[in-house]
Motif scaffolding. Structure first.
Motif, PDB file in Angstrom:
ATOM      1  N   HIS A 108       0.801  -1.217   0.000  1.00 14.42           N
ATOM      2  CA  HIS A 108       0.000   0.000   0.000  1.00 14.42           C
ATOM      3  C   HIS A 108       0.837   1.272   0.000  1.00 14.42           C
ATOM      4  O   HIS A 108       0.301   2.366  -0.200  1.00 14.42           O
ATOM      5  CB  HIS A 108      -1.002  -0.032   1.162  1.00 14.42           C
ATOM      6  CG  HIS A 108      -2.162  -0.907   0.844  1.00 14.42           C
ATOM      7  ND1 HIS A 108      -2.106  -2.274   0.994  1.00 14.42           N
ATOM      8  CD2 HIS A 108      -3.381  -0.620   0.327  1.00 14.42           C
ATOM      9  CE1 HIS A 108      -3.257  -2.792   0.599  1.00 14.42           C
ATOM     10  NE2 HIS A 108      -4.044  -1.816   0.178  1.00 14.42           N
ATOM     11  N   ALA A 109       2.135   1.126   0.169  1.00 21.02           N
ATOM     12  CA  ALA A 109       3.020   2.282   0.019  1.00 21.02           C
ATOM     13  C   ALA A 109       3.220   2.614  -1.456  1.00 21.02           C
ATOM     14  O   ALA A 109       3.680   3.707  -1.788  1.00 21.02           O
ATOM     15  CB  ALA A 109       4.363   2.002   0.694  1.00 21.02           C
ATOM     16  N   ASP A 110       2.858   1.663  -2.332  1.00 23.42           N
ATOM     17  CA  ASP A 110       3.051   1.846  -3.764  1.00 23.42           C
ATOM     18  C   ASP A 110       1.889   1.209  -4.535  1.00 23.42           C
ATOM     19  O   ASP A 110       2.083   0.276  -5.308  1.00 23.42           O
ATOM     20  CB  ASP A 110       4.387   1.216  -4.182  1.00 23.42           C
ATOM     21  CG  ASP A 110       4.770   1.575  -5.604  1.00 23.42           C
ATOM     22  OD1 ASP A 110       4.334   2.625  -6.106  1.00 23.42           O
ATOM     23  OD2 ASP A 110       5.505   0.787  -6.219  1.00 23.42           O
ATOM     24  N   VAL A 111       0.681   1.711  -4.298  1.00 22.69           N
ATOM     25  CA  VAL A 111      -0.504   1.193  -4.993  1.00 22.69           C
ATOM     26  C   VAL A 111      -0.372   1.499  -6.480  1.00 22.69           C
ATOM     27  O   VAL A 111       0.024   2.596  -6.872  1.00 22.69           O
ATOM     28  CB  VAL A 111      -1.798   1.822  -4.410  1.00 22.69           C
ATOM     29  CG1 VAL A 111      -3.017   1.408  -5.215  1.00 22.69           C
ATOM     30  CG2 VAL A 111      -1.956   1.426  -2.943  1.00 22.69           C
ATOM     31  N   TRP A 112      -0.698   0.501  -7.303  1.00 22.04           N
ATOM     32  CA  TRP A 112      -0.599   0.658  -8.750  1.00 22.04           C
ATOM     33  C   TRP A 112      -1.322   1.927  -9.216  1.00 22.04           C
ATOM     34  O   TRP A 112      -2.471   2.182  -8.809  1.00 22.04           O
ATOM     35  CB  TRP A 112      -1.230  -0.519  -9.460  1.00 22.04           C
ATOM     36  CG  TRP A 112      -0.717  -1.866  -9.084  1.00 22.04           C
ATOM     37  CD1 TRP A 112       0.523  -2.200  -8.610  1.00 22.04           C
ATOM     38  CD2 TRP A 112      -1.450  -3.090  -9.174  1.00 22.04           C
ATOM     39  NE1 TRP A 112       0.601  -3.538  -8.398  1.00 22.04           N
ATOM     40  CE2 TRP A 112      -0.598  -4.119  -8.734  1.00 22.04           C
ATOM     41  CE3 TRP A 112      -2.737  -3.416  -9.578  1.00 22.04           C
ATOM     42  CZ2 TRP A 112      -0.990  -5.437  -8.692  1.00 22.04           C
ATOM     43  CZ3 TRP A 112      -3.131  -4.737  -9.538  1.00 22.04           C
ATOM     44  CH2 TRP A 112      -2.265  -5.732  -9.110  1.00 22.04           C
ATOM     45  N   PRO A 113      -0.717   2.690 -10.102  1.00 19.98           N
ATOM     46  CA  PRO A 113      -1.382   3.895 -10.613  1.00 19.98           C
ATOM     47  C   PRO A 113      -2.745   3.590 -11.241  1.00 19.98           C
ATOM     48  O   PRO A 113      -3.699   4.355 -11.063  1.00 19.98           O
ATOM     49  CB  PRO A 113      -0.404   4.439 -11.656  1.00 19.98           C
ATOM     50  CG  PRO A 113       0.926   3.913 -11.227  1.00 19.98           C
ATOM     51  CD  PRO A 113       0.648   2.559 -10.621  1.00 19.98           C
TER      52      PRO A 113
ATOM     53  N   VAL B 175      -8.585  -4.131 -13.312  1.00 21.97           N
ATOM     54  CA  VAL B 175      -7.470  -3.942 -12.383  1.00 21.97           C
ATOM     55  C   VAL B 175      -7.857  -4.355 -10.964  1.00 21.97           C
ATOM     56  O   VAL B 175      -7.035  -4.869 -10.208  1.00 21.97           O
ATOM     57  CB  VAL B 175      -6.932  -2.487 -12.432  1.00 21.97           C
ATOM     58  CG1 VAL B 175      -7.964  -1.499 -11.880  1.00 21.97           C
ATOM     59  CG2 VAL B 175      -5.622  -2.382 -11.666  1.00 21.97           C
ATOM     60  N   ASN B 176      -9.100  -4.158 -10.613  1.00 19.45           N
ATOM     61  CA  ASN B 176      -9.553  -4.542  -9.272  1.00 19.45           C
ATOM     62  C   ASN B 176      -9.511  -6.060  -9.087  1.00 19.45           C
ATOM     63  O   ASN B 176      -9.140  -6.541  -8.014  1.00 19.45           O
ATOM     64  CB  ASN B 176     -10.962  -4.017  -9.008  1.00 19.45           C
ATOM     65  CG  ASN B 176     -11.386  -4.262  -7.586  1.00 19.45           C
ATOM     66  OD1 ASN B 176     -10.729  -3.836  -6.645  1.00 19.45           O
ATOM     67  ND2 ASN B 176     -12.485  -4.970  -7.409  1.00 19.45           N
ATOM     68  N   ALA B 177      -9.858  -6.807 -10.114  1.00 20.77           N
ATOM     69  CA  ALA B 177      -9.799  -8.267 -10.004  1.00 20.77           C
ATOM     70  C   ALA B 177      -8.365  -8.718  -9.732  1.00 20.77           C
ATOM     71  O   ALA B 177      -8.131  -9.585  -8.879  1.00 20.77           O
ATOM     72  CB  ALA B 177     -10.332  -8.906 -11.281  1.00 20.77           C
ATOM     73  N   ARG B 178      -7.406  -8.125 -10.417  1.00 21.74           N
ATOM     74  CA  ARG B 178      -5.993  -8.476 -10.185  1.00 21.74           C
ATOM     75  C   ARG B 178      -5.548  -8.079  -8.783  1.00 21.74           C
ATOM     76  O   ARG B 178      -4.876  -8.839  -8.095  1.00 21.74           O
ATOM     77  CB  ARG B 178      -5.101  -7.793 -11.224  1.00 21.74           C
ATOM     78  CG  ARG B 178      -5.218  -8.384 -12.605  1.00 21.74           C
ATOM     79  CD  ARG B 178      -4.173  -7.816 -13.561  1.00 21.74           C
ATOM     80  NE  ARG B 178      -4.460  -6.428 -13.915  1.00 21.74           N
ATOM     81  CZ  ARG B 178      -3.636  -5.401 -13.724  1.00 21.74           C
ATOM     82  NH1 ARG B 178      -2.455  -5.578 -13.179  1.00 21.74           N
ATOM     83  NH2 ARG B 178      -3.982  -4.188 -14.092  1.00 21.74           N
ATOM     84  N   TRP B 179      -5.941  -6.865  -8.353  1.00 23.85           N
ATOM     85  CA  TRP B 179      -5.549  -6.381  -7.026  1.00 23.85           C
ATOM     86  C   TRP B 179      -6.147  -7.259  -5.929  1.00 23.85           C
ATOM     87  O   TRP B 179      -5.460  -7.661  -4.990  1.00 23.85           O
ATOM     88  CB  TRP B 179      -5.988  -4.922  -6.864  1.00 23.85           C
ATOM     89  CG  TRP B 179      -5.571  -4.321  -5.550  1.00 23.85           C
ATOM     90  CD1 TRP B 179      -6.322  -4.229  -4.417  1.00 23.85           C
ATOM     91  CD2 TRP B 179      -4.309  -3.730  -5.241  1.00 23.85           C
ATOM     92  NE1 TRP B 179      -5.607  -3.616  -3.423  1.00 23.85           N
ATOM     93  CE2 TRP B 179      -4.370  -3.299  -3.903  1.00 23.85           C
ATOM     94  CE3 TRP B 179      -3.141  -3.525  -5.967  1.00 23.85           C
ATOM     95  CZ2 TRP B 179      -3.296  -2.665  -3.274  1.00 23.85           C
ATOM     96  CZ3 TRP B 179      -2.077  -2.894  -5.342  1.00 23.85           C
ATOM     97  CH2 TRP B 179      -2.164  -2.476  -4.012  1.00 23.85           C
TER      98      TRP B 179
END
Length: 106
Positions: A22-27, A72-76
């Motif tokens: 969470h320090a580097d959430v995908w753009p 992207v949410n499915a991957r996350w």
């Protein structure tokens, strides 16, 4: 504007990894959240894994449904799911149960 607060539990052995992720959430994940109506979204994590989430949105169910439709949410969610306790087979975003607001000082 709805104010939503929810609780989840991060597995104790995954807390540091959860913080790092969470320090580097995908753009593209950040953009999807914004585009689907998740505003002023914050996550707070206690040392024992208790996670408190807060967001503001016009319509929580619509915002959640729109995120569920985002690729992207499915991957996350697939990557984050194993970090949580007691999801009963649900993805973390599906396990969110909003708390009932009992007081607000604007």
């Amino acid at each position: 504007m709805e104010r939503i607060c929810f609780l989840l539990k991060v597995r104790p052995d995954r807390i540091e990894e959860y913080r790092r992720r969470h320090a580097d959430v995908w753009p593209e994940m950040r953009q999807a959240l914004h585009d689907t109506g998740w505003h002023n979204y914050s996550l707070f994590l206690r040392d024992d894994g208790l996670l408190v989430g807060y967001l503001e949105t016009e319509d929580f169910e619509a915002a959640r449904a729109a995120m569920n439709a985002a690729e992207v949410n499915a991957r996350w969610q697939a990557e984050m799911g194993p970090m949580f306790e007691a999801l009963d087979g649900a993805a973390p975003d599906e396990a969110m149960r909003p708390l009932v607001e009992v007081f607000h000082l604007p």
